[in-house]
Design a protein around this motif. Structure first.
Motif: not given
Length: 305
Positions: A178-183, A229-243, A148-155
């Motif tokens: 898929y992890c730190a290097p991909g981020l 108190g956590l929320v997911l950020l959407a993987d809007d550029k499809n970094l993750q594989n189709a599991d 909320a503070e930073h207006g985040l919905k996606t990665l």
């Protein structure tokens, strides 16, 4: 020395001479449904068993704790059907066939992943049924207050802020694409360190909750995010594989149209959000997987009350 339930006494033909691969699909009336022994796998096994019973099959569930044991058992027909994850299973079979250093074949593209998976499964006498809507893939979460503070919905939103981020994850996150290097590469997120607390573990979530870390690696069907108190950020550029979740069956015993039709009834119904809620009922509410699975299928009109 006696043979264990999944011991080596019952072995199938070699890959080079496996007649069952080209024989007509089998339709055994008594099927063993495999579970990998964690909540989500238990729930899926229970739902598969109930759907098969509704279609006239006798079933039993066998819990096997790792893929190294249950996949060979699936090839041998000691297990007839198991719920798998498309990209992960494709890469696992690829490594088994071509060595641990073989290039990965799982990808964010579901169609490409399924093509690769089916090509790898077929010589082993396995049939991969159509994927459903539910996906259990890696995901990243922040606190709701931070979002909320930073207006985040996606990665992408997080990357655009330029904020330094400590990431709570497993040791392997430092090198996995898929992890730190991909981020860093895909989203431009300034990952300053990986805090090795595991994937979706309580300590990892607590580290983000307390502000020690800002981001945690978990999964899309994590049932406990709200508790921290956590929320997911959407993987809007499809970094993750189709599991996507896919049923995999032993062709010689359970490759029939009847089995396919029974299991496919779940495909258009079960969603990722549904699966997260079902996991929560078991993990947080302490309900039995068989009760949760039956109640869900009854509520969707797939089995009678």
């Amino acid at each position: 020395m006696g043979c264990g339930v999944l011991g080596g006494c019952a072995t199938g033909p070699s890959l080079e001479a496996r007649g069952a691969v080209t024989a007509p699909p089998g339709d055994s009336r008594h099927l063993t449904v495999g579970s990998a022994g964690f909540t989500e796998s238990d729930l899926l096994a229970q739902m598969y068993a109930l759907l098969l019973e509704e279609a006239g099959y006798g079933t039993k569930i066998l819990s096997v704790t790792n893929r190294e044991l249950y996949e060979p058992a699936l090839e041998r027909g000691q297990i007839d059907v198991v719920a798998e994850y498309a990209a992960t299973f494709a890469d696992w079979l690829n490594a088994k066939a071509n060595g641990p250093d073989a290039p990965t074949v799982g990808s964010p593209d579901l169609a490409e992943t399924m093509t690769a998976l089916r090509a790898l499964a077929a010589p082993r006498g396995l049939v991969v049924l159509d994927p459903g809507r539910a996906v259990d893939q890696n995901a990243f979460a922040v606190t709701a207050a931070f979002a909320a503070e930073h207006g985040l919905k996606t990665l992408s939103d997080l990357g655009a802020t330029g904020l330094p981020v400590r990431l709570a994850a497993g040791d392997e996150c430092v090198r996995r694409p898929y992890c730190a290097p991909g981020l860093r590469e895909v989203y431009g997120i300034d990952v300053t360190a990986v805090d090795p607390k595991g994937v979706g573990t309580t300590p990892a979530k607590q580290a983000v909750q307390s502000g020690q870390d800002q981001l945690v690696l978990t999964t899309t069907t994590d049932a406990t995010l709200d508790e921290f108190g956590l929320v997911l950020l959407a993987d809007d550029k499809n970094l993750q594989n189709a599991d996507h979740i896919v049923p995999v069956v032993n062709r010689a015993r359970s490759g029939s149209e009847g089995v396919t039709r029974a299991l496919s009834r779940l495909n258009t119904v079960l969603t990722t959000a549904d699966l997260a809620r079902l996991n929560e009922q078991v993990d947080s509410w302490r309900r039995l997987p068989e009760d949760v699975a039956r109640n869900y299928l009854v509520g969707k009109g797939l089995v009678p009350r």
